[in-house]
Design a protein around this motif. Structure first.
Motif, mmCIF file in Angstrom:
data_model
loop_
_atom_site.group_PDB
_atom_site.id
_atom_site.type_symbol
_atom_site.label_atom_id
_atom_site.label_comp_id
_atom_site.label_asym_id
_atom_site.label_seq_id
_atom_site.Cartn_x
_atom_site.Cartn_y
_atom_site.Cartn_z
ATOM 1 N N TYR A 102 0.855 -1.193 0.000
ATOM 2 C CA TYR A 102 0.000 0.000 0.000
ATOM 3 C C TYR A 102 0.886 1.236 0.000
ATOM 4 O O TYR A 102 1.964 1.240 0.595
ATOM 5 N N LEU A 103 0.422 2.271 -0.621
ATOM 6 C CA LEU A 103 1.090 3.558 -0.615
ATOM 7 C C LEU A 103 0.438 4.429 0.459
ATOM 8 O O LEU A 103 -0.789 4.477 0.557
ATOM 9 N N ILE A 104 1.239 5.085 1.275
ATOM 10 C CA ILE A 104 0.694 5.998 2.281
ATOM 11 C C ILE A 104 0.308 7.289 1.570
ATOM 12 O O ILE A 104 1.156 7.995 1.034
ATOM 13 N N LYS A 105 -0.975 7.576 1.562
ATOM 14 C CA LYS A 105 -1.493 8.761 0.872
ATOM 15 C C LYS A 105 -1.535 9.964 1.812
ATOM 16 O O LYS A 105 -1.259 11.086 1.410
ATOM 17 N N GLU A 106 -1.888 9.727 3.076
ATOM 18 C CA GLU A 106 -2.015 10.828 4.030
ATOM 19 C C GLU A 106 -1.900 10.295 5.448
ATOM 20 O O GLU A 106 -2.365 9.202 5.746
ATOM 21 N N LEU A 107 -1.276 11.089 6.311
ATOM 22 C CA LEU A 107 -1.190 10.778 7.738
ATOM 23 C C LEU A 107 -1.628 12.005 8.526
ATOM 24 O O LEU A 107 -1.256 13.126 8.185
ATOM 25 N N ASN A 108 -2.413 11.774 9.566
ATOM 26 C CA ASN A 108 -2.868 12.861 10.419
ATOM 27 C C ASN A 108 -2.685 12.485 11.876
ATOM 28 O O ASN A 108 -2.850 11.327 12.257
ATOM 29 N N GLU A 109 -2.339 13.480 12.657
ATOM 30 C CA GLU A 109 -2.226 13.322 14.106
ATOM 31 C C GLU A 109 -3.288 14.220 14.736
ATOM 32 O O GLU A 109 -3.415 15.384 14.375
ATOM 33 N N ILE A 110 -4.041 13.650 15.654
ATOM 34 C CA ILE A 110 -5.059 14.421 16.359
ATOM 35 C C ILE A 110 -4.735 14.360 17.840
ATOM 36 O O ILE A 110 -4.545 13.277 18.403
ATOM 37 N N TYR A 119 -4.228 8.751 12.237
ATOM 38 C CA TYR A 119 -5.042 8.220 11.157
ATOM 39 C C TYR A 119 -4.187 8.194 9.903
ATOM 40 O O TYR A 119 -3.440 9.129 9.644
ATOM 41 N N ALA A 120 -4.309 7.111 9.145
ATOM 42 C CA ALA A 120 -3.563 6.960 7.904
ATOM 43 C C ALA A 120 -4.530 6.615 6.782
ATOM 44 O O ALA A 120 -5.469 5.841 6.988
ATOM 45 N N VAL A 121 -4.289 7.194 5.633
ATOM 46 C CA VAL A 121 -5.009 6.802 4.424
ATOM 47 C C VAL A 121 -3.977 6.078 3.574
ATOM 48 O O VAL A 121 -2.948 6.661 3.208
ATOM 49 N N VAL A 122 -4.245 4.800 3.304
ATOM 50 C CA VAL A 122 -3.343 3.993 2.484
ATOM 51 C C VAL A 122 -4.119 3.498 1.272
ATOM 52 O O VAL A 122 -5.335 3.307 1.334
ATOM 53 N N ILE A 123 -3.397 3.276 0.186
ATOM 54 C CA ILE A 123 -4.058 2.954 -1.078
ATOM 55 C C ILE A 123 -3.249 1.914 -1.836
ATOM 56 O O ILE A 123 -2.025 1.900 -1.773
ATOM 57 N N ASN A 124 -3.963 1.012 -2.519
ATOM 58 C CA ASN A 124 -3.332 0.138 -3.498
ATOM 59 C C ASN A 124 -4.203 0.177 -4.751
ATOM 60 O O ASN A 124 -5.106 1.012 -4.851
ATOM 61 N N SER A 125 -3.980 -0.702 -5.692
ATOM 62 C CA SER A 125 -4.709 -0.626 -6.957
ATOM 63 C C SER A 125 -6.192 -0.962 -6.818
ATOM 64 O O SER A 125 -6.992 -0.581 -7.670
ATOM 65 N N ASP A 126 -6.569 -1.652 -5.743
ATOM 66 C CA ASP A 126 -7.952 -2.096 -5.588
ATOM 67 C C ASP A 126 -8.749 -1.357 -4.522
ATOM 68 O O ASP A 126 -9.969 -1.316 -4.576
ATOM 69 N N GLN A 127 -8.069 -0.844 -3.523
ATOM 70 C CA GLN A 127 -8.813 -0.236 -2.424
ATOM 71 C C GLN A 127 -8.031 0.852 -1.723
ATOM 72 O O GLN A 127 -6.820 0.949 -1.846
ATOM 73 N N GLN A 128 -8.785 1.641 -1.006
ATOM 74 C CA GLN A 128 -8.217 2.692 -0.162
ATOM 75 C C GLN A 128 -8.752 2.444 1.245
ATOM 76 O O GLN A 128 -9.941 2.206 1.426
ATOM 77 N N LEU A 129 -7.872 2.491 2.219
ATOM 78 C CA LEU A 129 -8.254 2.252 3.603
ATOM 79 C C LEU A 129 -7.963 3.479 4.450
ATOM 80 O O LEU A 129 -6.934 4.134 4.260
#
Length: 158
Positions: A102-110, A119-129
């Protein structure tokens, strides 16, 4: 659980809505006074609000931050985007191990009640988590599937 949902809602909106410059007429005086006390050196401040919170987006010490206040001027949470190098080492290692491919698309600290949530947004060719930190590991908060070339959130928490 309500607190967790509120924090996640804040996260989703924190950096996706740029707001507008100046103080809107409906931002409460208590909120403005609290913000000025909490972040006296802030610059480039913009405000947004709704029936749940009032948000100030600003620059402090070179960092873009978002502060969320309730309508009584109490600070609810502070959010910022971060780089992977700013994650606790155990979370970064866990993320790289479990979500290999998965590629790390975004990271946030709250920061909520002096506790850091990630919180992390990760992505591959089929899904985003959308992942949330739980101690020293990650759990899936939301899952998107790719349909028609675009990601669409799937109902419910996985």
């Amino acid at each position: 659980m309500k607190t967790k949902m509120l924090i996640f809602a804040l996260l989703l909106i924190s950096f996706s809505n740029p707001g507008f410059s100046g103080v809107p007429n409906d931002v409460g005086e208590k909120v403005i006074a609290s913000f000025q006390k909490d972040f006296s050196n802030a610059r480039e401040i913009s405000w947004t609000n709704n029936n749940i919170y009032e948000k100030a987006t600003f620059i402090l010490d070179g960092q873009a931050l978002s502060a969320f206040y309730d309508h009584n001027g109490e600070l609810i949470a502070l959010a910022r985007k971060i780089e992977s190098s700013q994650l606790p080492v155990s979370l970064l290692l866990n993320l790289n191990k479990i979500y290999k491919g998965y590629l790390i698309k975004e990271l946030n600290e709250i920061d909520h009640d002096n506790n850091a949530l990630y919180y992390a947004v990760v992505i591959n060719s089929d899904q985003q988590l959308i992942l949330e930190s739980s101690g020293y590991t990650w759990t899936v908060y939301k899952k998107d599937s790719k349909k028609g070339g675009r990601f669409r959130y799937m109902a419910g928490k996985d």
